[in-house]
Scaffold this motif. Sequence first.
Motif, PDB file in Angstrom:
ATOM      1  N   ILE A 278       0.659  -1.371  -0.232  1.00 43.63           N
ATOM      2  CA  ILE A 278       0.564  -0.343  -0.237  1.00 43.63           C
ATOM      3  C   ILE A 278       0.700   1.254   0.612  1.00 43.63           C
ATOM      4  O   ILE A 278       0.530   2.446  -0.873  1.00 43.63           O
TER       5      ILE A 278
ATOM      6  N   ASN B 249      -6.729   5.894  -7.852  1.00 39.56           N
ATOM      7  CA  ASN B 249      -6.498   5.383  -7.108  1.00 39.56           C
ATOM      8  C   ASN B 249      -6.588   4.883  -5.204  1.00 39.56           C
ATOM      9  O   ASN B 249      -6.878   4.137  -4.327  1.00 39.56           O
TER      10      ASN B 249
ATOM     11  N   LYS C 262      -8.467   0.953  -4.798  1.00 36.69           N
ATOM     12  CA  LYS C 262      -7.330   0.595  -3.781  1.00 36.69           C
ATOM     13  C   LYS C 262      -7.379   0.384  -2.527  1.00 36.69           C
ATOM     14  O   LYS C 262      -7.676   1.387  -2.070  1.00 36.69           O
TER      15      LYS C 262
ATOM     16  N   PRO D 117      -9.371  -2.231 -14.081  1.00 39.88           N
ATOM     17  CA  PRO D 117      -9.476  -1.885 -13.043  1.00 39.88           C
ATOM     18  C   PRO D 117     -10.597  -0.152 -12.901  1.00 39.88           C
ATOM     19  O   PRO D 117     -10.522   0.332 -14.080  1.00 39.88           O
TER      20      PRO D 117
ATOM     21  N   THR E 195      -6.743  -6.551  -5.583  1.00 40.85           N
ATOM     22  CA  THR E 195      -7.208  -5.224  -4.653  1.00 40.85           C
ATOM     23  C   THR E 195      -6.228  -3.868  -4.121  1.00 40.85           C
ATOM     24  O   THR E 195      -7.006  -3.271  -4.113  1.00 40.85           O
ATOM     25  N   LEU E 196      -5.179  -4.142  -3.780  1.00 34.69           N
ATOM     26  CA  LEU E 196      -4.403  -3.458  -3.597  1.00 34.69           C
ATOM     27  C   LEU E 196      -3.586  -2.092  -4.093  1.00 34.69           C
ATOM     28  O   LEU E 196      -3.258  -1.422  -3.874  1.00 34.69           O
ATOM     29  N   SER E 197      -3.061  -3.003  -5.335  1.00 36.76           N
ATOM     30  CA  SER E 197      -2.064  -2.130  -6.758  1.00 36.76           C
ATOM     31  C   SER E 197      -2.378  -2.657  -7.599  1.00 36.76           C
ATOM     32  O   SER E 197      -3.450  -3.563  -8.615  1.00 36.76           O
ATOM     33  N   ASP E 198      -2.259  -2.254  -8.727  1.00 32.50           N
ATOM     34  CA  ASP E 198      -2.019  -1.989 -10.567  1.00 32.50           C
ATOM     35  C   ASP E 198      -0.711  -2.715 -10.660  1.00 32.50           C
ATOM     36  O   ASP E 198       0.157  -2.252 -12.090  1.00 32.50           O
TER      37      ASP E 198
ATOM     38  N   GLU F  45       2.357   2.297  -2.940  1.00 27.82           N
ATOM     39  CA  GLU F  45       1.365   2.355  -5.013  1.00 27.82           C
ATOM     40  C   GLU F  45       1.107   3.944  -4.619  1.00 27.82           C
ATOM     41  O   GLU F  45       1.263   3.958  -5.920  1.00 27.82           O
TER      42      GLU F  45
ATOM     43  N   ARG G 183     -12.285  -5.407  -4.921  1.00 30.13           N
ATOM     44  CA  ARG G 183     -12.192  -4.570  -5.901  1.00 30.13           C
ATOM     45  C   ARG G 183     -12.327  -4.895  -7.392  1.00 30.13           C
ATOM     46  O   ARG G 183     -12.292  -5.656  -7.493  1.00 30.13           O
TER      47      ARG G 183
END
Length: 452
Positions: A238, A336, A339, A332, A280-283, A241, A352
Motif C-alpha cells: 500500500i 487509486n 485500491k 480496474p 485489490t491493493l495495487s496496479d 503504490e 476491487r
Amino acid sequence: DADVADFVGRDFPSTYVAWGNILNKPELTPEARWAMHDVVWSADFGLRFNGVDWVGDINAAQQRKALFLSMNPDMLFFVDVHYFSGYPPGSFPEDNPMLLRDSEGVPVVDELWGNEQLLDFTLPETQQWAIRQAVAGWETGLFDGIFLDNWNEDERLNELKPLSEEHKARDLILQGIRSKVGSDFLIIVNSGHEKIPRWAAYINGLHMETRPGYSNIGIPMDGNYTQGDLKEIQKTLIWAEASLRAPVINCLEGVTDARESPMSLKNQQRMRFFTTMSLTLSDGCVNFALGFWMQPLIFGYDYDDLYIPLSDGVNPSDHYWYPFWDADLGQPIGGNELKGQLYRDTEGLFIREFTNGWAVYNRSGTEQQIELPENVSAVASGLTGTAHTIPDLDGEIYLKQETKPSADVNGDGVVNIQDLVIVANALGKAEPDLNGDGVVNIQDLVIVANAF
C-alpha cells in the motif's frame, strides 16, 4: 513512452518473472513462456557488460525483443544491474580494487551463493561501475528500465563498512543513474518486505520478494506465512503504490511451501491469496515462485524433503503457471482511491471491481460471506450466483456473466437476411463472433438463421 503506455493499459491479472521461467508448460518455447508475463528481468538478449557497454549481437537482441513483443505487446524489459553481488567466482581478478575485502585485505565471497565475488559499493569506482551499467543499458534502447537487487536499509557489507556509508552509497548510485537516464527510464528494486522512503523519489517499483517468517526471525517456523508477515507485506505494498514515482510498477512475489507440489491445494490457495492481494491493493504484477532454496535453512527441514529436487536445471525463481491467471478481469474501475477498499468495512476483507468482474482477498482471520450486485462465476471454485464464501487467507476472482452478441448484427431492431449476409461476408474473421468461439463460422450463421 509507447511501451509503458501499453503496459499501463494492460488487462489483469498481470504477472512478472524474476530470473526464472514457467516450468509446467514444456510444450511452449522459452520465449513463449517469458511472453506470458508483462514484466521480465533479466531479459535474455545475449548481451554482457564489459565495463563500458553492453556488448554482443545488438541486431539479434532487437529481433529477439520484437519476437517477445509480437507475442505480448504489453511487456516491459529490465536489465539486472549488479552493484554488489551476482558475480560468479573468477569474474574479477583478486587485485581488482572494487572487490569487498576483510580487515586483512582478503576478498570476501558469498558462500551461500556459490562463492560469488562481492563488490564494495561504498567505493566511488564501484558506484561508477553500477551507474555505467545502467546508463549503457538505457543507451541500447532494448530495456525499459533496470533492476537492483538487495536494496533496502539492511546491512550488506558484512559490517566491514558503517551502515551510514552503505546508505550514502546507495543515494549516490541512484542519483547518478537518474541524472543521466532522465525521468522516463524505470527503476525497480528488491526491498523484500520493507518500505524504503529514503529512495522513494528515485524508483518506480518494488520487487517484493516475500518469504515466510520475515517478521519472526529467530522464532521456530513451520513454513507458513504468519499474520505478522502478511500485515507487513500488505502495508509495504500500500505504501509503495502511494509513495513511489510514476509510473508505479510494484511486483509482488509469494512462494510455495516447497515440500508440496506447486499445484497442491495449499499452494494454489497461497497463490490465490497473493494474486488477489496484488489485484485489490495495487496496479502491479504478481509472481508465485518455487522459492525452495532457503526454506530448509530457515525452517529446519532437509533438502530431501523438497518436492522438486535441487538441480542445475531448476532455480528458486522458476514457477508454475496457474489457470487462475488466465481469467480476464479487464482493467480496474475507478482511481487509486479504490485500491485497498474494504468490503462493508470488514477488517482484512478487500474487494476491487474491474471491467469484467471483481477480485476479493480475505485476511480477516475467519471465513467471510460476500454478496455481489450481479450474478458472477467464481474462477477457482466454479460456483455461480451473487452470494459467495471466501475462506480465510484465500482469494477469488469473480467474473461477470457475459452477454453474448445479438443476432441482430446491424442493430436495426429485427433479425433478417441482412444480418445473415453480414455474418456470411465475415466468415473466418474475428467479428461478429456470436457464439464466442473466436472466429466467425457456420455456427454463427445458424444462430442468425434460428433467430429470424
